[in-house]
Each structure stands twice: as structure tokens, then as C-alpha cells.
Design a protein around this motif. Structure first.
Motif, PDB file in Angstrom:
ATOM      1  N   GLY A 107       0.822  -1.211   0.000  1.00 35.02           N
ATOM      2  CA  GLY A 107       0.000   0.000   0.000  1.00 35.02           C
ATOM      3  C   GLY A 107       0.851   1.254   0.000  1.00 35.02           C
ATOM      4  N   ALA A 108       1.918   1.247   0.800  1.00 38.58           N
ATOM      5  CA  ALA A 108       2.804   2.413   0.860  1.00 38.58           C
ATOM      6  C   ALA A 108       3.485   2.651  -0.472  1.00 38.58           C
ATOM      7  CB  ALA A 108       3.849   2.214   1.959  1.00 38.58           C
ATOM      8  N   VAL A 109       3.918   1.575  -1.134  1.00 37.52           N
ATOM      9  CA  VAL A 109       4.617   1.713  -2.413  1.00 37.52           C
ATOM     10  C   VAL A 109       3.668   2.218  -3.492  1.00 37.52           C
ATOM     11  CG1 VAL A 109       5.806   0.438  -4.242  1.00 37.52           C
ATOM     12  CG2 VAL A 109       6.372   0.006  -1.851  1.00 37.52           C
ATOM     13  N   ARG A 110       2.396   1.750  -3.461  1.00 30.83           N
ATOM     14  CA  ARG A 110       1.414   2.231  -4.446  1.00 30.83           C
ATOM     15  C   ARG A 110       1.214   3.737  -4.333  1.00 30.83           C
ATOM     16  NH1 ARG A 110      -1.594  -2.374  -3.224  1.00 30.83           N
ATOM     17  NH2 ARG A 110      -2.890  -1.171  -1.773  1.00 30.83           N
ATOM     18  N   THR A 111       1.056   4.213  -3.091  1.00 36.41           N
ATOM     19  CA  THR A 111       0.869   5.648  -2.888  1.00 36.41           C
ATOM     20  C   THR A 111       2.140   6.411  -3.247  1.00 36.41           C
ATOM     21  OG1 THR A 111      -0.741   5.255  -1.127  1.00 36.41           O
ATOM     22  CG2 THR A 111       0.277   7.435  -1.201  1.00 36.41           C
TER      23      THR A 111
END
Length: 311
Positions: A144-148
Motif C-alpha cells: 500500500g505504501a509503495v502504491r501511494t
């Protein structure tokens, strides 16, 4: 022959000297770009800690390192080359791609605001939720962090590219790689400091230190939960603000409106910034609402398509 050889050496020396003089401008261009992306950096810094909070404290720095490594790889090996190639072959495509990323940020921000005001599931409903292992939860948080981050990083690298268009290719590459490294180290270094601040406070609160140091340590421990809670709200607001501003700058009419708003309040810089951020955040909520409805319609259409009997 000898004179031709020495003339060639003179030409090479002149080329090297010109390249060196050009590269002298890189620190100034990096500093200028860093100032341009300050809003996105605030967003990235405010959003990331929420992906770490609630996990095993002994894994916090390792998780931040994983996110930071993926962010740097994306900036250097994916986003920087993509910006250079698009800028050369299809400069018209950069703005629409960034606007799609801005819409995603607005969607994520709206989802978080909606969750704040939606009734929480009852205990019985919560009990039916599938359980996952700490390792699976960590993988979900990192993903999730990498997507954002990739959306925010794409905007950062696009702005970096916009500052060096027309410069020699060597300058463009040097500035973009320097921005990628500097921003990543600054953001995730500060995020690491934030998530480990309570550990620092507990260390300072030990009896072996001066009473004043102990008091400071206790103060840090008491303050950090409130700070992290505030930071999560700031991160959500920044998602909406940055996402909507990306979209607004891609549409001449809304870009003109934002410029007019800033000009009208130019005599009050702080008020002008606040008004612009608030207008973008409200616009981001509206965009996020629309995107959510489109996503729901898309899911329903896909569901109906799967349920329809085959001929």
C-alpha cells in the motif's frame, strides 16, 4: 597530422570544460526543484508513518527501509527514464498520466475521510473478518505504501524534469537522479525518526539521565501518540490537496482559477497558501467521491458480466 591531433584535443578539452560548467548548475537546479515539490514531500512524509504504526516495533525501521528502497528504485530506474522518454517522444502524455495519479490520490483521501464518518462494524461482524499473519499484514502495508509513493514520486520526477527541459541531457539525468536520492533520503529518514521517537523518549526517560532529560523523554512519549494521530489527518488532507492540485494544473480553466485566487491574496501569503490548500482539499473530496462512484459502477458492471449466462 600533429596539428590536427592537437586541434582534436583542444575540442575535447573545450567540450569537457563546457560540460563541467553545465554540471555546476546541478545543485542550484536540485534546490529549485526541491522547493517546487515541497507540498508533495509533506504529503509523502505525513502519509507513510500510518503504514508502520501498529506493527511490531522491532520491524519498523526494516519496513521503512523496504519502502524507501522500492521508492528509490522506482524513481531512478522507472520514473526518471519514463519522464525523459515521454518528454522527448510524447510530452503531451505527461500531464494526463499525472492527472490520473492525482485522481487516485483523491480517491484514497476520500476513502479515508469516508471511513472516519462511517459507522464502524459491530464486534460480531468484525469477528467474521479473515485473520492474517503479521508477515502478511506487513506485506500489505508495504504494498500500500509503495502504491501511494509511486504516484507521489511520479509527480516529483515530472516536476524535476520540467525544471531541466532544454538543458543538456547530462544535466537532465544528473538533476533527476540527485533529486531522487535527496528526496527519498530526506523523506524516509524523517519518517524513521518519527516512528522511533517514542523509543528515543523512553531511552531519555531512564533514571541514569539528568532529571531534565528524563522529563523531556517522558514528554516525547506522551506527545507522540497525539502527533501520529494528527499526522494521519494531515496525510489525508495532503492527499486530497496534492491530488486535486495535480488535476487542477492540468486543466487550463481551474489552473487559471487557482492562480487568480493566489493573486487576490498575494498581500497575505500565508492566507493565500491556506485558501489554495483548502480549495484543493475540498475539490479533492469531490473528485474522490466521483471516482468512488465510478469504481463502484465498474465493479457492478463486471459482476453482472460474470453472472450473465453464456450463450
Amino acid at each position: 597530422m600533429a596539428s590536427g591531433f592537437f586541434a582534436l584535443l583542444d575540442d575535447i578539452a573545450a567540450l569537457v570544460k563546457a560540460s563541467a560548467a553545465s554540471l555546476d548548475d546541478v545543485p542550484a537546479q536540485v534546490a529549485k526543484t526541491t522547493g517546487k515539490v515541497s507540498g508533495i514531500v509533506i504529503d509523502d512524509t505525513a502519509v507513510t508513518p500510518k503504514y508502520v504504526v501498529g506493527l511490531d516495533p522491532s520491524r519498523e525501521l526494516a519496513i521503512i527501509y523496504r519502502i524507501a528502497k522500492k521508492s528509490l528504485i522506482n524513481k531512478m530506474l522507472l520514473l526518471s527514464p519514463a519522464a525523459l522518454l515521454l518528454g522527448y517522444f510524447a510530452p503531451w502524455a505527461i500531464t494526463p498520466i499525472l492527472m490520473l495519479g492525482g485522481a487516485y490520490l483523491c480517491f484514497e483521501g476520500y476513502e479515508k475521510v469516508h471511513a472516519l464518518f462511517s459507522p464502524h462494524p459491530h464486534a460480531a461482524e468484525s469477528a467474521n473478518l479473515p485473520t492474517i499473519t503479521p508477515e502478511e499484514l506487513e506485506e500489505q502495508r508495504v504494498a500500500g505504501a509503495v502504491r501511494t509513493d509511486i504516484i507521489l514520486s511520479a509527480e516529483i520526477m515530472a516536476i524535476a524534469y520540467s525544471q531541466v527541459t532544454g538543458q543538456p541531457i547530462l544535466n537532465q539525468i544528473a538533476v533527476m537522479l540527485a533529486v531522487a536520492v535527496f528526496i527519498t533520503v530526506a523523506v524516509y529518514g524523517f519518517v524513521g525518526l518519527i516512528v522511533k521517537a517514542d523509543d528515543i523518549g523512553m531511552h531519555l526517560a531512564q533514571d541514569k539521565y539528568h532529571p531534565g532529560t528524563q522529563k523531556l523523554g517522558h514528554g516525547i512519549v506522551r506527545f507522540m501518540p497525539h502527533f501520529l494521530s494528527l499526522l494521519s489527518y494531515v496525510g489525508t488532507a495532503a492527499m486530497l490537496w496534492v491530488g486535486a492540485e495535480i488535476i487542477a494544473h492540468g486543466i487550463p480553466f481551474t489552473a487559471h482559477l487557482l492562480h487568480e485566487l493566489e493573486q487576490a491574496l498575494a498581500h497575505l501569503p500565508a492566507v493565500a497558501w491556506l485558501a489554495k490548500a483548502l480549495a484543493c482539499a475540498l475539490g479533492g473530496l469531490l473528485i474522490g467521491f466521483v471516482v468512488e462512484k465510478l469504481v463502484l459502477l465498474g465493479k457492478k458492471a463486471i459482476g453482472k458480466g460474470k453472472q450473465a449466462p453464456s450463450a
